[in-house]
Design a protein around this motif. Structure first.
Motif, PDB file in Angstrom:
ATOM      1  N   GLY A 127     -15.714  10.286  69.661  1.00 28.04           N
ATOM      2  CA  GLY A 127     -14.988  11.163  68.680  1.00 28.04           C
ATOM      3  C   GLY A 127     -15.511  11.636  67.484  1.00 28.04           C
ATOM      4  O   GLY A 127     -16.429  11.189  67.224  1.00 28.04           O
ATOM      5  N   LYS A 128     -15.042  12.822  66.882  1.00 24.84           N
ATOM      6  CA  LYS A 128     -15.728  13.269  65.839  1.00 24.84           C
ATOM      7  C   LYS A 128     -14.716  14.132  64.968  1.00 24.84           C
ATOM      8  O   LYS A 128     -13.631  14.827  65.804  1.00 24.84           O
ATOM      9  CB  LYS A 128     -17.049  13.948  65.866  1.00 24.84           C
ATOM     10  N   GLY A 129     -14.869  14.412  63.899  1.00 21.17           N
ATOM     11  CA  GLY A 129     -13.974  15.462  63.015  1.00 21.17           C
ATOM     12  C   GLY A 129     -14.587  15.848  61.791  1.00 21.17           C
ATOM     13  O   GLY A 129     -15.798  15.786  61.342  1.00 21.17           O
ATOM     14  N   GLY A 130     -13.739  16.788  61.068  1.00 25.83           N
ATOM     15  CA  GLY A 130     -14.274  17.361  59.909  1.00 25.83           C
ATOM     16  C   GLY A 130     -13.611  18.602  59.366  1.00 25.83           C
ATOM     17  O   GLY A 130     -12.691  18.862  59.918  1.00 25.83           O
ATOM     18  N   SER A 131     -14.441  19.292  58.439  1.00 23.60           N
ATOM     19  CA  SER A 131     -13.924  20.477  57.921  1.00 23.60           C
ATOM     20  C   SER A 131     -15.048  21.293  57.329  1.00 23.60           C
ATOM     21  O   SER A 131     -16.203  20.857  56.833  1.00 23.60           O
ATOM     22  CB  SER A 131     -12.925  20.102  56.874  1.00 23.60           C
ATOM     23  N   ASP A 132     -14.967  22.671  57.286  1.00 23.65           N
ATOM     24  CA  ASP A 132     -15.713  23.509  56.609  1.00 23.65           C
ATOM     25  C   ASP A 132     -15.711  23.484  55.116  1.00 23.65           C
ATOM     26  O   ASP A 132     -16.419  24.089  54.279  1.00 23.65           O
ATOM     27  CB  ASP A 132     -15.736  24.870  57.257  1.00 23.65           C
ATOM     28  N   PHE A 133     -14.741  22.479  54.398  1.00 32.00           N
ATOM     29  CA  PHE A 133     -14.719  22.178  53.103  1.00 32.00           C
ATOM     30  C   PHE A 133     -15.970  21.871  52.555  1.00 32.00           C
ATOM     31  O   PHE A 133     -16.550  20.830  53.273  1.00 32.00           O
ATOM     32  CB  PHE A 133     -13.790  21.265  53.075  1.00 32.00           C
ATOM     33  N   ASP A 134     -16.443  22.117  51.549  1.00 29.77           N
ATOM     34  CA  ASP A 134     -17.779  21.566  50.981  1.00 29.77           C
ATOM     35  C   ASP A 134     -17.213  20.953  49.446  1.00 29.77           C
ATOM     36  O   ASP A 134     -17.004  21.507  48.705  1.00 29.77           O
ATOM     37  CB  ASP A 134     -18.601  22.747  50.432  1.00 29.77           C
ATOM     38  N   PRO A 135     -17.438  19.799  49.366  1.00 30.73           N
ATOM     39  CA  PRO A 135     -17.036  18.966  48.101  1.00 30.73           C
ATOM     40  C   PRO A 135     -18.111  19.027  47.026  1.00 30.73           C
ATOM     41  O   PRO A 135     -17.736  18.634  46.023  1.00 30.73           O
ATOM     42  CB  PRO A 135     -16.860  17.423  48.822  1.00 30.73           C
ATOM     43  N   LYS A 136     -19.103  19.667  47.353  1.00 26.60           N
ATOM     44  CA  LYS A 136     -20.186  19.808  46.207  1.00 26.60           C
ATOM     45  C   LYS A 136     -19.501  21.004  45.215  1.00 26.60           C
ATOM     46  O   LYS A 136     -19.088  21.844  45.430  1.00 26.60           O
ATOM     47  CB  LYS A 136     -21.553  20.364  46.797  1.00 26.60           C
ATOM     48  N   GLY A 137     -19.511  20.274  43.976  1.00 26.82           N
ATOM     49  CA  GLY A 137     -19.222  21.119  42.794  1.00 26.82           C
ATOM     50  C   GLY A 137     -17.647  21.255  42.700  1.00 26.82           C
ATOM     51  O   GLY A 137     -17.324  21.729  41.739  1.00 26.82           O
ATOM     52  N   LYS A 138     -16.924  20.403  43.390  1.00 27.16           N
ATOM     53  CA  LYS A 138     -15.473  20.127  43.173  1.00 27.16           C
ATOM     54  C   LYS A 138     -15.176  18.892  42.388  1.00 27.16           C
ATOM     55  O   LYS A 138     -15.937  18.061  42.349  1.00 27.16           O
ATOM     56  CB  LYS A 138     -14.892  19.948  44.693  1.00 27.16           C
TER      57      LYS A 138
END
Length: 448
Positions: A127-138
């Motif tokens: 399985g795999k998952g994720g998001s197009d969210f970028d934690p850099k700079g947050k």
């Protein structure tokens, strides 16, 4: 080349259905090309539609992730979880937070995970998952709010006997902690539903180091068996500067190699004296800085813009640990021209098909990602076992188990390659060995 009629027919259907997902098509074709010899001995695979079922996820969840940033503005990202194949165990695979994440990327990663997990010998599906969210700079608060929103949807689809996510690119200890906390809050359960957790709440010693250490254990064993050689005295080029790269550098140095590069998405550093890992750890783990800072702090080190230039640095061994398709045909040719004789992959599918062809034509010892970087998910599986037992193993015990798993992956890959006619081909052997276990389970369980 695809020559088997059954394999060609199924791949044509994948192209028709998923032609807009190049990474997924690349992953499927690589596996299909190498497992073709198996079907002469196993007509039952075609009769039970193993390939048709293997390339179609059992479940794909796509969902909206709405969260509020520090300025009070509503942000919306896309979340994904592909539950690809559970023939040999619960779905297992990481979560990736990166702007490049889309359905095709998640499917390629999940498909690769099926075989990687099979190779570990542990009962884990893909399985795999994720998001197009970028934690850099947050800020930490923004990352927490995103993770809580992400898990508010995901939690209903996962569980310790159903689907056990972990970290991947941009999902480290901070993100796993927030995700686990929200799961516990929603489900009112303290279970091993995520791996890569902090040691204080069910994590495993050696998990942080596992992918990088495992990569080097695999490479060392392949060198020993195929070349009667080792890391000792070798010059090594590493890409990336996340957990995989950092701990690959650490273990390669412990095994006697000199590592001269690391990189991030902006560029790479070359240190002819050998990478000072304490500086890299301070930059990347200490304050999430950019690798260019290394050259400002270390005398004699050079920083170069553009991360792909790292493959022009002369070396004996290359360990790509950044991202998919980071070595193209030009990069592979540069490696060979400058003396590289070993490429083992710490990232997922970091070499293009054309690059792999260059390795094979030039006699490069090539360790494919699904085998060479299986150490991370192997120790995740060991974390699941420790959670079920309600105990913790020592670092040394876990590390010893990791090394045994990686050594066994080399042995099983070479045995499968020998059985099916391409002796010494670690890529073919890994694909066949991983596939056979899953295919046999699928046949035994019926058409589902």
């Amino acid at each position: 080349m695809l020559t088997d009629e059954y394999v060609k027919r199924v791949y044509a259907k994948v192209e028709e259905r998923d032609g807009d997902q190049p990474e997924f098509l690349q992953a499927v074709r690589e596996v299909f090309e190498t497992i073709q010899p198996v079907f002469k001995d196993h007509p039952e695979y075609e009769a039970s539609g193993v390939l048709e079922r293997l390339v179609e996820p059992e479940r794909l969840v796509k969902f909206r992730v709405a969260w509020v940033d520090d300025a009070g503005k509503v942000q919306v990202n896309r979340g994904y979880r592909v539950q690809f194949n559970s023939a040999i165990g619960p779905y297992k695979g990481g979560l990736r937070f990166h702007p490049t994440v889309n359905e095709g990327v998640i499917k390629f990663l999940g498909f690769e995970q099926i075989f990687k997990n099979s190779l570990t010998g542990l009962p884990m599906g893909g399985g795999k998952g994720g998001s197009d969210f970028d934690p850099k700079g947050k800020s930490d608060a923004e990352v927490m709010r995103f993770c809580q929103s992400f898990m508010t949807e995901l939690y209903r689809h996962i569980g310790q006997f159903t689907d056990v996510p972990a970290g991947d690119i941009n999902v480290g200890a901070r993100e796993v902690g927030y995700l686990f906390g929200q799961y516990k809050r929603l489900a009112n359960q303290f279970t091993g539903v995520l791996t890569g957790k902090g040691l204080e709440f069910g994590g495993s010693l050696a998990r942080t180091e596992a992918t990088g250490y495992g990569l080097c254990y695999y490479t060392q064993e392949a060198l020993r068996v195929l070349r009667n050689d080792s890391f000792a005295g070798k010059t090594v080029v590493v890409s990336g500067s996340g957990n995989v790269a950092i701990f690959a550098i650490e273990k390669a140095q412990q095994l006697g190699a000199k590592v001269v590069t690391c990189s991030d998405s902006n560029g790479y550093v070359y240190d002819p004296s050998g990478i000072d890992l304490d500086v890299v750890k301070d930059i990347k783990l200490g304050h999430r800085g950019r690798i260019a800072e290394y050259a400002e702090r270390v005398d004699g080190a050079e920083y170069h813009e553009g991360c792909r230039g790292v493959w022009t640095v002369p070396c004996d061994i290359a360990l790509p640990c950044a991202t998919q398709n980071e070595i193209d045909v030009e990069g592979a040719r540069a490696l060979v021209k400058n003396g590289c004789t070993v490429v083992c992959e710490g990232a997922n599918m970091p070499s293009t098909p054309e690059a792999i062809e260059v390795y094979q034509k030039n006699g490069v010892l090539y360790g494919p990602a699904k085998a060479a970087n299986a150490g991370g998910v192997a120790v995740s599986g060991l974390e699941m076992s420790q959670n079920s037992y309600r105990l913790s193993w020592s670092f040394e015990e876990t590390d010893e188990r990791l090394k045994g798993i990686m050594d066994n992956i080399v042995a099983e890959s070479l045995a499968a390659a020998k059985q099916y006619g391409d002796e010494g081909n670690l890529m073919e052997g890994a694909n066949i060995a991983g596939f056979l276990k899953v295919a046999n389970a699928m046949v035994a369980e019926g058409i589902i």
